[in-house]
Design a protein around this motif. Structure first.
Motif, PDB file in Angstrom:
ATOM      1  N   GLU A  95       0.845  -1.196   0.000  1.00 56.38           N
ATOM      2  CA  GLU A  95       0.000   0.000   0.000  1.00 56.38           C
ATOM      3  C   GLU A  95       0.879   1.244   0.000  1.00 56.38           C
ATOM      4  O   GLU A  95       1.596   1.492   0.971  1.00 56.38           O
ATOM      5  CB  GLU A  95      -0.893   0.002   1.238  1.00 56.38           C
ATOM      6  N   MET A  98       2.335   3.814   3.130  1.00 63.97           N
ATOM      7  CA  MET A  98       2.606   3.166   4.407  1.00 63.97           C
ATOM      8  C   MET A  98       4.009   3.489   4.891  1.00 63.97           C
ATOM      9  O   MET A  98       4.417   3.070   5.952  1.00 63.97           O
ATOM     10  CB  MET A  98       2.426   1.657   4.301  1.00 63.97           C
ATOM     11  N   ALA A  99       4.778   4.241   4.058  1.00 61.54           N
ATOM     12  CA  ALA A  99       6.102   4.772   4.413  1.00 61.54           C
ATOM     13  C   ALA A  99       7.201   3.763   4.188  1.00 61.54           C
ATOM     14  O   ALA A  99       6.975   2.580   4.037  1.00 61.54           O
ATOM     15  CB  ALA A  99       6.136   5.279   5.845  1.00 61.54           C
ATOM     16  N   THR A 102       8.032   1.556  -1.257  1.00 60.52           N
ATOM     17  CA  THR A 102       7.014   0.688  -1.830  1.00 60.52           C
ATOM     18  C   THR A 102       7.573  -0.203  -2.924  1.00 60.52           C
ATOM     19  O   THR A 102       6.824  -0.921  -3.570  1.00 60.52           O
ATOM     20  CB  THR A 102       5.872   1.525  -2.436  1.00 60.52           C
ATOM     21  N   SER A 132      10.353  -0.999   4.770  1.00 64.45           N
ATOM     22  CA  SER A 132       9.013  -1.550   4.607  1.00 64.45           C
ATOM     23  C   SER A 132       9.001  -3.060   4.531  1.00 64.45           C
ATOM     24  O   SER A 132       7.935  -3.671   4.514  1.00 64.45           O
ATOM     25  CB  SER A 132       8.363  -0.980   3.339  1.00 64.45           C
ATOM     26  N   THR A 156       9.787   1.375  11.626  1.00 65.59           N
ATOM     27  CA  THR A 156       9.666   0.550  10.420  1.00 65.59           C
ATOM     28  C   THR A 156       9.123  -0.838  10.723  1.00 65.59           C
ATOM     29  O   THR A 156       8.484  -1.450   9.862  1.00 65.59           O
ATOM     30  CB  THR A 156      11.026   0.392   9.723  1.00 65.59           C
ATOM     31  N   VAL A 159       5.367  -1.499  10.423  1.00 66.76           N
ATOM     32  CA  VAL A 159       4.984  -1.352   9.018  1.00 66.76           C
ATOM     33  C   VAL A 159       5.366  -2.605   8.241  1.00 66.76           C
ATOM     34  O   VAL A 159       4.580  -3.147   7.452  1.00 66.76           O
ATOM     35  CB  VAL A 159       5.653  -0.111   8.399  1.00 66.76           C
ATOM     36  N   GLU A 162       3.079  -5.475   9.142  1.00 67.88           N
ATOM     37  CA  GLU A 162       1.752  -5.321   8.544  1.00 67.88           C
ATOM     38  C   GLU A 162       1.788  -5.656   7.057  1.00 67.88           C
ATOM     39  O   GLU A 162       0.896  -6.342   6.539  1.00 67.88           O
ATOM     40  CB  GLU A 162       1.239  -3.900   8.759  1.00 67.88           C
ATOM     41  N   ASN A 163       2.828  -5.176   6.368  1.00 66.10           N
ATOM     42  CA  ASN A 163       2.971  -5.519   4.951  1.00 66.10           C
ATOM     43  C   ASN A 163       3.067  -7.023   4.758  1.00 66.10           C
ATOM     44  O   ASN A 163       2.471  -7.594   3.826  1.00 66.10           O
ATOM     45  CB  ASN A 163       4.221  -4.844   4.371  1.00 66.10           C
TER      46      ASN A 163
END
Length: 271
Positions: A95, A98-99, A102, A132, A156, A159, A162-163
């Motif tokens: 996404e 999301m910082a 990507t 990420s 980080t 994040v 979650e990824n």
């Protein structure tokens, strides 16, 4: 809409624009476009110009212009382009916003391609400066038994996790922790509960000066025959990395170089 357009890229130091009140920055066609609600006093030596344009739905434009990235056997795509991942490609759905990356930057693509060129089935992979988690996730997708991502920045890690969950990747195959490598590599960096003698692959998307400092530690973490993948290196600073890889215990690495525009990739294999 008020825009200050200045030659350069988002990789340049642009703190002055934020401090002057910019509400957002965008890179387009060799220029950085800084968005302002009103004119600000900016130094003439920045070489920029003020523009006025009609308001646009930038979120819609961003979604329209963003493309999936094919990097070897991996395709990195935002959720709304998941259906465009070609048959036979391994998907990573990230996404934007999301910082911490990507996968669309050239350095990430080069590192992912390098991972894709290896047979990672059953391998252990260490991703240094995971951000990420894209490179660790790519390694897991490519069949690594263990992909372990570490990063100094504690922000980080949630994040990255979650990824990973959104891509159906979980421990024990894929793990993330806050941490870094010692400069000497005297202590092996490994996830809790893992008794490792080293890694089959070490990958790091950092910058030339840090790669040069960490070179001994990279080598110390590699098993015999293991692969090293380094990116985030500006081509003009490539010598810093290659010279560091010729010294001491690191000198047994068989090194190969490649470039993509202003960015370089260093790969090596331990003897």
């Amino acid at each position: 809409m008020l825009i200050y357009r200045v030659p350069g890229s988002l990789d340049d130091s642009l703190d002055l624009l934020w401090e002057a009140g910019a509400t957002g920055l965008e890179e387009r066609g060799g220029f950085v476009r800084a968005y302002f609600e009103k004119r600000a006093e900016l130094p003439a030596d920045l070489g920029g110009e003020w523009l006025e344009e009609e308001d646009q739905d930038w979120q819609a434009a961003f979604k329209r212009d963003l493309k999936a990235v094919v990097a070897g056997r991996i395709t990195i795509a935002p959720p709304w382009l998941a259906h465009e991942v070609a048959d036979g490609q391994l998907p990573l759905i990230i996404e934007p916003g999301m910082a911490f990356g990507t996968g669309h930057h050239a350095t990430t693509r080069m590192a992912t391609e390098a991972l894709s060129d290896l047979d990672l089935r059953g391998q252990t992979v260490l991703d240094v400066g995971t951000g990420s988690g894209v490179l660790a996730m790519a390694a897991a997708r490519l069949g690594a038994r263990l992909a372990y991502g570490i990063d100094l920045d504690p922000l980080t890690i949630p994040v990255a996790r979650e990824n990973a969950e959104q891509n159906g990747l979980y421990p024990p195959q894929l793990r993330f922790s806050e941490g870094t490598l010692s400069l000497s590599g005297a202590e092996l960096c490994r996830p809790e509960g893992e008794d490792l003698a080293g890694y089959g692959v070490v990958v790091a998307n950092l910058y030339a000066e840090l790669h040069a400092l960490l070179a001994p530690s990279y080598r110390a973490h590699l098993l015999p025959g293991g692969h090293l993948i380094l990116t985030g290196i500006l081509a003009g600073r490539l010598d810093l990395v290659t010279e560091a890889l010729k010294v001491g215990q690191v000198s047994d690495l068989q090194v190969r170089l490649s470039e993509d525009g202003e960015w370089a990739l260093v790969t090596g294999r331990a003897l």
